[in-house]
Motif scaffolding. Structure first.
Motif, PDB file in Angstrom:
ATOM      1  N   ILE A 177      -7.363   7.239  -5.519  1.00  0.00           N
ATOM      2  CA  ILE A 177      -5.953   6.882  -5.682  1.00  0.00           C
ATOM      3  C   ILE A 177      -5.821   5.589  -6.474  1.00  0.00           C
ATOM      4  O   ILE A 177      -4.982   5.464  -7.371  1.00  0.00           O
ATOM      5  CB  ILE A 177      -5.269   6.755  -4.304  1.00  0.00           C
ATOM      6  N   LEU A 178      -6.669   4.621  -6.182  1.00  0.00           N
ATOM      7  CA  LEU A 178      -6.629   3.353  -6.912  1.00  0.00           C
ATOM      8  C   LEU A 178      -7.020   3.538  -8.368  1.00  0.00           C
ATOM      9  O   LEU A 178      -6.421   2.944  -9.270  1.00  0.00           O
ATOM     10  CB  LEU A 178      -7.553   2.331  -6.242  1.00  0.00           C
TER      11      LEU A 178
ATOM     12  N   TYR B 281       1.783   7.285  -6.725  1.00  0.00           N
ATOM     13  CA  TYR B 281       0.685   8.169  -7.135  1.00  0.00           C
ATOM     14  C   TYR B 281       1.239   9.580  -7.334  1.00  0.00           C
ATOM     15  O   TYR B 281       2.188   9.989  -6.660  1.00  0.00           O
ATOM     16  CB  TYR B 281      -0.397   8.148  -6.053  1.00  0.00           C
ATOM     17  N   ASP B 282       0.658  10.346  -8.258  1.00  0.00           N
ATOM     18  CA  ASP B 282       1.206  11.663  -8.601  1.00  0.00           C
ATOM     19  C   ASP B 282       0.767  12.792  -7.671  1.00  0.00           C
ATOM     20  O   ASP B 282       1.338  13.885  -7.712  1.00  0.00           O
ATOM     21  CB  ASP B 282       0.836  12.038 -10.038  1.00  0.00           C
ATOM     22  N   TRP B 283      -0.245  12.618  -6.851  1.00  0.00           N
ATOM     23  CA  TRP B 283      -0.687  13.597  -5.851  1.00  0.00           C
ATOM     24  C   TRP B 283      -0.871  14.999  -6.425  1.00  0.00           C
ATOM     25  O   TRP B 283      -0.147  15.934  -6.071  1.00  0.00           O
ATOM     26  CB  TRP B 283       0.297  13.644  -4.663  1.00  0.00           C
TER      27      TRP B 283
ATOM     28  N   ALA C 109       0.834  -1.205   0.000  1.00  0.00           N
ATOM     29  CA  ALA C 109       0.000   0.000   0.000  1.00  0.00           C
ATOM     30  C   ALA C 109       0.867   1.252   0.000  1.00  0.00           C
ATOM     31  O   ALA C 109       0.564   2.235  -0.684  1.00  0.00           O
ATOM     32  CB  ALA C 109      -0.929  -0.014   1.203  1.00  0.00           C
ATOM     33  N   MET C 110       1.966   1.211   0.763  1.00  0.00           N
ATOM     34  CA  MET C 110       2.852   2.369   0.776  1.00  0.00           C
ATOM     35  C   MET C 110       3.481   2.583  -0.592  1.00  0.00           C
ATOM     36  O   MET C 110       3.662   3.736  -1.034  1.00  0.00           O
ATOM     37  CB  MET C 110       3.937   2.184   1.838  1.00  0.00           C
ATOM     38  N   ALA C 111       3.821   1.485  -1.277  1.00  0.00           N
ATOM     39  CA  ALA C 111       4.371   1.609  -2.626  1.00  0.00           C
ATOM     40  C   ALA C 111       3.372   2.286  -3.557  1.00  0.00           C
ATOM     41  O   ALA C 111       3.744   3.131  -4.381  1.00  0.00           O
ATOM     42  CB  ALA C 111       4.752   0.235  -3.169  1.00  0.00           C
ATOM     43  N   ARG C 112       2.093   1.940  -3.420  1.00  0.00           N
ATOM     44  CA  ARG C 112       1.059   2.593  -4.231  1.00  0.00           C
ATOM     45  C   ARG C 112       0.977   4.084  -3.910  1.00  0.00           C
ATOM     46  O   ARG C 112       0.845   4.918  -4.806  1.00  0.00           O
ATOM     47  CB  ARG C 112      -0.298   1.935  -3.989  1.00  0.00           C
ATOM     48  N   LEU C 113       1.046   4.414  -2.632  1.00  0.00           N
ATOM     49  CA  LEU C 113       0.991   5.829  -2.249  1.00  0.00           C
ATOM     50  C   LEU C 113       2.181   6.588  -2.826  1.00  0.00           C
ATOM     51  O   LEU C 113       2.063   7.748  -3.227  1.00  0.00           O
ATOM     52  CB  LEU C 113       0.976   5.967  -0.722  1.00  0.00           C
ATOM     53  N   GLN C 114       3.336   5.926  -2.889  1.00  0.00           N
ATOM     54  CA  GLN C 114       4.529   6.606  -3.377  1.00  0.00           C
ATOM     55  C   GLN C 114       4.578   6.724  -4.894  1.00  0.00           C
ATOM     56  O   GLN C 114       5.317   7.564  -5.423  1.00  0.00           O
ATOM     57  CB  GLN C 114       5.787   5.884  -2.881  1.00  0.00           C
TER      58      GLN C 114
ATOM     59  N   GLN D 167       9.802   1.377  -8.880  1.00  0.00           N
ATOM     60  CA  GLN D 167      10.498   1.449  -7.595  1.00  0.00           C
ATOM     61  C   GLN D 167      11.403   2.680  -7.497  1.00  0.00           C
ATOM     62  O   GLN D 167      11.481   3.319  -6.436  1.00  0.00           O
ATOM     63  CB  GLN D 167      11.315   0.171  -7.360  1.00  0.00           C
ATOM     64  N   VAL D 168      12.082   3.022  -8.593  1.00  0.00           N
ATOM     65  CA  VAL D 168      12.917   4.226  -8.591  1.00  0.00           C
ATOM     66  C   VAL D 168      12.053   5.460  -8.354  1.00  0.00           C
ATOM     67  O   VAL D 168      12.405   6.365  -7.584  1.00  0.00           O
ATOM     68  CB  VAL D 168      13.713   4.345  -9.908  1.00  0.00           C
ATOM     69  N   SER D 169      10.894   5.487  -9.015  1.00  0.00           N
ATOM     70  CA  SER D 169       9.959   6.602  -8.810  1.00  0.00           C
ATOM     71  C   SER D 169       9.480   6.637  -7.374  1.00  0.00           C
ATOM     72  O   SER D 169       9.378   7.705  -6.754  1.00  0.00           O
ATOM     73  CB  SER D 169       8.769   6.468  -9.765  1.00  0.00           C
ATOM     74  N   ARG D 170       9.216   5.467  -6.806  1.00  0.00           N
ATOM     75  CA  ARG D 170       8.737   5.389  -5.424  1.00  0.00           C
ATOM     76  C   ARG D 170       9.717   6.025  -4.452  1.00  0.00           C
ATOM     77  O   ARG D 170       9.330   6.696  -3.495  1.00  0.00           O
ATOM     78  CB  ARG D 170       8.519   3.920  -5.070  1.00  0.00           C
TER      79      ARG D 170
END
Length: 475
Positions: free
Chosen positions: A388-389, A351-353, A344-349, A424-427
């Motif tokens: 977010i999803l 996301y473009d917000w 879930a944290m990976a998904r939050l990281q 992962q790099v983006s995260r």
């Protein structure tokens, strides 16, 4: 509750007159004719307001000495100085030492009443602000460990103790007001008011009255204080300053130049000591080019320019922000703290917000309220807010899955590997060392792999001493 006033003066007539006027207004009064009596009265219990003569003949201490003692023991307390032989220099010195105002003797009853009332009001505002800050647990804190946050904290450390004006830019929701409040809290003005004027939310015809205050010279009613007067010896934030009416911009330039203003409906200048901070989410240089923002105001405000980057440019701050908001919401709103799964944290990281930190805070509150389970249950990907999803690029959408299955095994593996590593790099905000730790690869091997796949990441090669996050030289 009756408010108490201590009046200190060496003239018995002044003590009788001032105490009589204020008692008629409902105040409880104590009087002292010399510094020893005044010190004993203060030791017995501080009042709500002290009205203090500057000279105090035949006393061990004069009024300025007593003012220093009061401010040392009760910073921000309401004090009004008075004198029958006052000068502008005395008044300025008294106000610098912490007095709210200075009145000359002999004074009229209405002048004493209004001055006492405004001094008490200002002191109450300062107390309310400090209590709010303590109750919310210093909610105006910059949170994160990203390079961008470290740089911002360095700017704060250098600029906050000065009185330099700061122009803060960045998209909505990134924390421009948080940065402005930190400038105030880390300055010598922190015990005084922090006042915000939202220029975008203010009706243009009310802007000047809100900034400068207003009065009716023909009315006995006291003048209405504006934001500048309320922020005296404190900080004024002009939020969304590009929305300030053009005519008001010109008048504010004069305020910055003269350090004085004139209330609406009056002609009498009022000196003011205010640190001015401005913020904008617009392209202010474009506003200058369009002639919608004054150059002279821009150059006076833009002494120290600061840009707050959007959350998508500092994704490695997201875990710390999530934890901070969970703790804060649990404390202030009574919500049950939850743990966020790695997925879930990976998904939050990733996301473009678009709503930045403000949107992340709302998402955390949504999770604490809406996610099923209790304190011991991990929040999973499917428990995240629907928006977010829905807006995340998912790896298993039908088109991508069809394309993946149409490829030979080696090509499909390479495509998945590239997409996985890019995510992962983006995260981790482009940090190769942090990404390597998470995916379980040697940093140098991952760095070579990223270069081979054409994925941009930052690591030791981007730092000034050519070392990675683990302190080792880049190879």
């Amino acid at each position: 509750m009756t408010l108490e006033v201590l009046i200190v003066d060496d003239e018995s007539d002044i003590l009788r007159m001032a105490s009589g006027i204020l008692r008629d207004e409902g105040y409880s009064c104590r009087v002292a004719g010399d510094s020893d009596t005044a010190v004993a009265a203060l030791d017995a219990g501080y009042p709500d307001l002290v009205i203090l003569d500057i000279w105090l003949e035949n006393s061990a201490l004069d009024g300025m000495d007593l003012l220093r003692r009061i401010q040392d023991e009760r910073p921000g307390m309401a004090v009004v100085m008075m004198s029958g032989h006052g000068t502008i220099e005395m008044a300025v010195e008294a106000i610098k030492l912490g007095a709210h105002d200075f009145i000359e003797k002999p004074f009229k009853a209405d002048r004493l009443i209004v001055t006492a009332s405004l001094a008490l009001e200002a002191a109450q505002l300062r107390r309310d602000y400090r209590e709010l800050r303590e109750r919310t647990g210093a909610a105006d804190e910059l949170v994160g460990t990203s390079r961008a946050l470290v740089q911002l904290d360095g700017i704060l450390a250098r600029v906050a103790p000065t009185d330099s004006r700061v122009l803060i830019s960045g998209p909505p929701g990134v924390g421009k007001e948080v940065f402005a409040r930190q400038l105030h809290l880390r300055s010598g003005r922190s015990n005084n008011a922090f006042v915000t004027i939202n220029c975008a939310a203010m009706a243009p015809d009310r802007m000047e009255a809100e900034l400068f205050g207003e009065e009716d010279a023909g009315s006995p009613a006291p003048a209405l204080r504006g934001a500048l007067e309320t922020a005296h010896r404190g900080t004024l934030l002009l939020d969304e300053v590009c929305d300030m009416p053009f005519e008001t911009q010109g008048k504010f330039v004069r305020v910055l130049h003269d350090r004085a203003f004139v209330r609406t409906g009056s002609e009498k200048p009022i000196e003011v000591d205010v640190r001015v901070i401005a913020s904008t989410s617009r392209d202010i240089e474009q506003q200058l080019a369009l002639g919608q923002f004054r150059e002279d105001l821009y150059y006076r405000l833009n002494v120290v320019p600061v840009r707050i980057p959007p959350l998508r440019e500092r994704r490695d701050d997201i875990p710390a922000l999530v934890e901070y908001f969970i703790t804060g919401s649990a404390r202030t709103a009574g919500l049950t703290p939850r743990r966020i799964s790695d997925e879930a944290m990976a998904r939050l990281q990733t996301y473009d917000w678009p709503g930045n930190v403000r949107q992340l805070r709302n998402a955390v509150d949504w999770i604490l309220i809406m996610a099923p389970g209790g304190a011991d249950d991990m929040v999973k990907v499917e428990n995240l807010p629907p928006d977010i999803l829905e807006n995340l690029p998912v790896a298993d959408d039908a088109e991508e899955e069809t394309r993946m299955f149409s490829l030979p095994l080696r090509a499909a593996r390479a495509a998945f590997e590239r997409r996985y590593l890019q995510t992962q790099v983006s995260r981790f905000g482009g940090n190769v060392s942090e990404t390597a730790r998470f995916v379980g690869m040697e940093r140098t091997a991952l760095y070579r792999k990223l270069k081979l796949l054409g994925i941009n990441g930052r690591d030791a090669s981007d730092s000034t001493d050519h070392r990675g996050a683990d302190g080792l030289p880049e190879t």
